[in-house]
Motif scaffolding. Structure first.
Motif, mmCIF file in Angstrom:
data_model
loop_
_atom_site.group_PDB
_atom_site.id
_atom_site.type_symbol
_atom_site.label_atom_id
_atom_site.label_comp_id
_atom_site.label_asym_id
_atom_site.label_seq_id
_atom_site.Cartn_x
_atom_site.Cartn_y
_atom_site.Cartn_z
ATOM 1 N N LEU A 64 0.841 -1.201 0.000
ATOM 2 C CA LEU A 64 0.000 0.000 0.000
ATOM 3 C C LEU A 64 0.871 1.245 0.000
ATOM 4 O O LEU A 64 0.903 1.980 0.973
ATOM 5 C CB LEU A 64 -0.889 0.028 1.247
ATOM 6 C CG LEU A 64 -1.948 -1.029 1.394
ATOM 7 C CD1 LEU A 64 -2.634 -0.901 2.733
ATOM 8 C CD2 LEU A 64 -2.958 -0.899 0.275
ATOM 9 N N SER A 65 1.563 1.482 -1.074
ATOM 10 C CA SER A 65 2.394 2.675 -1.123
ATOM 11 C C SER A 65 1.514 3.918 -1.134
ATOM 12 O O SER A 65 0.382 3.874 -1.606
ATOM 13 C CB SER A 65 3.297 2.654 -2.358
ATOM 14 O OG SER A 65 2.515 2.798 -3.515
ATOM 15 N N PRO A 66 2.013 5.052 -0.601
ATOM 16 C CA PRO A 66 1.207 6.279 -0.606
ATOM 17 C C PRO A 66 0.765 6.708 -2.001
ATOM 18 O O PRO A 66 -0.250 7.382 -2.146
ATOM 19 C CB PRO A 66 2.142 7.312 0.028
ATOM 20 C CG PRO A 66 3.038 6.514 0.905
ATOM 21 C CD PRO A 66 3.236 5.216 0.167
ATOM 22 N N MET A 67 1.508 6.310 -3.035
ATOM 23 C CA MET A 67 1.102 6.659 -4.393
ATOM 24 C C MET A 67 -0.190 5.935 -4.773
ATOM 25 O O MET A 67 -1.010 6.456 -5.511
ATOM 26 C CB MET A 67 2.213 6.320 -5.384
ATOM 27 C CG MET A 67 3.431 7.212 -5.249
ATOM 28 S SD MET A 67 4.807 6.733 -6.310
ATOM 29 C CE MET A 67 4.035 6.642 -7.893
ATOM 30 N N GLY A 71 -1.693 9.455 -1.578
ATOM 31 C CA GLY A 71 -0.792 10.235 -0.738
ATOM 32 C C GLY A 71 -0.885 9.922 0.743
ATOM 33 O O GLY A 71 -0.114 10.446 1.548
ATOM 34 N N TRP A 72 -1.812 9.079 1.121
ATOM 35 C CA TRP A 72 -1.980 8.718 2.525
ATOM 36 C C TRP A 72 -1.138 7.485 2.842
ATOM 37 O O TRP A 72 -1.123 6.522 2.090
ATOM 38 C CB TRP A 72 -3.441 8.395 2.814
ATOM 39 C CG TRP A 72 -4.331 9.576 2.714
ATOM 40 C CD1 TRP A 72 -4.906 10.072 1.583
ATOM 41 C CD2 TRP A 72 -4.736 10.424 3.769
ATOM 42 N NE1 TRP A 72 -5.645 11.175 1.876
ATOM 43 C CE2 TRP A 72 -5.566 11.415 3.223
ATOM 44 C CE3 TRP A 72 -4.479 10.449 5.132
ATOM 45 C CZ2 TRP A 72 -6.136 12.413 3.991
ATOM 46 C CZ3 TRP A 72 -5.056 11.441 5.889
ATOM 47 C CH2 TRP A 72 -5.872 12.414 5.323
ATOM 48 N N ASP A 73 -0.475 7.511 3.998
ATOM 49 C CA ASP A 73 0.263 6.341 4.465
ATOM 50 C C ASP A 73 -0.652 5.563 5.400
ATOM 51 O O ASP A 73 -0.813 5.896 6.571
ATOM 52 C CB ASP A 73 1.537 6.766 5.187
ATOM 53 C CG ASP A 73 2.392 5.575 5.609
ATOM 54 O OD1 ASP A 73 2.128 4.453 5.133
ATOM 55 O OD2 ASP A 73 3.318 5.779 6.418
ATOM 56 N N LEU A 74 -1.273 4.538 4.863
ATOM 57 C CA LEU A 74 -2.218 3.737 5.635
ATOM 58 C C LEU A 74 -1.570 2.549 6.322
ATOM 59 O O LEU A 74 -2.257 1.778 6.987
ATOM 60 C CB LEU A 74 -3.343 3.252 4.714
ATOM 61 C CG LEU A 74 -4.181 4.340 4.049
ATOM 62 C CD1 LEU A 74 -5.200 3.707 3.119
ATOM 63 C CD2 LEU A 74 -4.853 5.204 5.083
ATOM 64 N N SER A 75 -0.257 2.400 6.178
ATOM 65 C CA SER A 75 0.410 1.239 6.751
ATOM 66 C C SER A 75 0.281 1.150 8.274
ATOM 67 O O SER A 75 0.088 0.045 8.786
ATOM 68 C CB SER A 75 1.871 1.197 6.324
ATOM 69 O OG SER A 75 2.565 2.340 6.748
ATOM 70 N N PRO A 76 0.356 2.265 9.040
ATOM 71 C CA PRO A 76 0.156 2.109 10.485
ATOM 72 C C PRO A 76 -1.241 1.608 10.844
ATOM 73 O O PRO A 76 -1.397 0.762 11.725
ATOM 74 C CB PRO A 76 0.386 3.519 11.037
ATOM 75 C CG PRO A 76 1.218 4.196 10.023
ATOM 76 C CD PRO A 76 0.791 3.621 8.712
ATOM 77 N N LEU A 77 -2.249 2.080 10.134
ATOM 78 C CA LEU A 77 -3.614 1.642 10.397
ATOM 79 C C LEU A 77 -3.765 0.150 10.102
ATOM 80 O O LEU A 77 -4.323 -0.605 10.906
ATOM 81 C CB LEU A 77 -4.598 2.452 9.553
ATOM 82 C CG LEU A 77 -6.062 2.049 9.642
ATOM 83 C CD1 LEU A 77 -6.601 2.302 11.037
ATOM 84 C CD2 LEU A 77 -6.864 2.792 8.610
ATOM 85 N N VAL A 78 -3.252 -0.286 8.967
ATOM 86 C CA VAL A 78 -3.345 -1.695 8.588
ATOM 87 C C VAL A 78 -2.559 -2.558 9.572
ATOM 88 O O VAL A 78 -3.025 -3.630 9.996
ATOM 89 C CB VAL A 78 -2.849 -1.906 7.145
ATOM 90 C CG1 VAL A 78 -2.766 -3.381 6.797
ATOM 91 C CG2 VAL A 78 -3.744 -1.171 6.163
ATOM 92 N N ALA A 79 -1.371 -2.094 9.982
ATOM 93 C CA ALA A 79 -0.556 -2.855 10.927
ATOM 94 C C ALA A 79 -1.265 -2.995 12.269
ATOM 95 O O ALA A 79 -1.270 -4.080 12.864
ATOM 96 C CB ALA A 79 0.800 -2.182 11.115
#
Length: 93
Positions: A64-67, A71-79
């Motif tokens: 889930l790259s921000p591109m 532009g959102w970094d959703l990796s913390p939410l998913v983690a």
């Protein structure tokens, strides 16, 4: 089986909980820095935090790259959601 204090599942449950807290702290620090806060990102404690949290977030960021997410970094939410799921599975064992 109930999660007893000496079982491996209890230890893994606690590690997942610690990772969740560390991810939240890293997100807070990143937002403070992004909005002009004066937190030195070269501080050893911040570097240690990144070293602990990045192995969890890096594989998610590759998918889930921000591109791809506008532009959102959703990796913390998913983690955090995945770690919560792991904790629920460990409780049910």
């Amino acid at each position: 089986m109930f999660v007893t204090p000496n079982s491996i599942s209890h230890i893994l449950f606690n590690i997942a909980g610690i990772w969740i807290v560390l991810i939240v702290i890293e997100v807070l620090i990143a937002n403070i820095v992004a909005f002009g806060g004066r937190i030195p990102t070269s501080h050893p404690a911040i570097k240690l935090l990144h070293a602990i949290v990045d192995p969890v977030l890096r594989p998610i960021r590759q998918v889930l790259s921000p591109m791809k997410t506008g532009g959102w970094d959703l990796s913390p939410l998913v983690a955090i959601l995945l770690l919560e799921l792991i904790q629920r599975i460990l409780i049910s064992l």
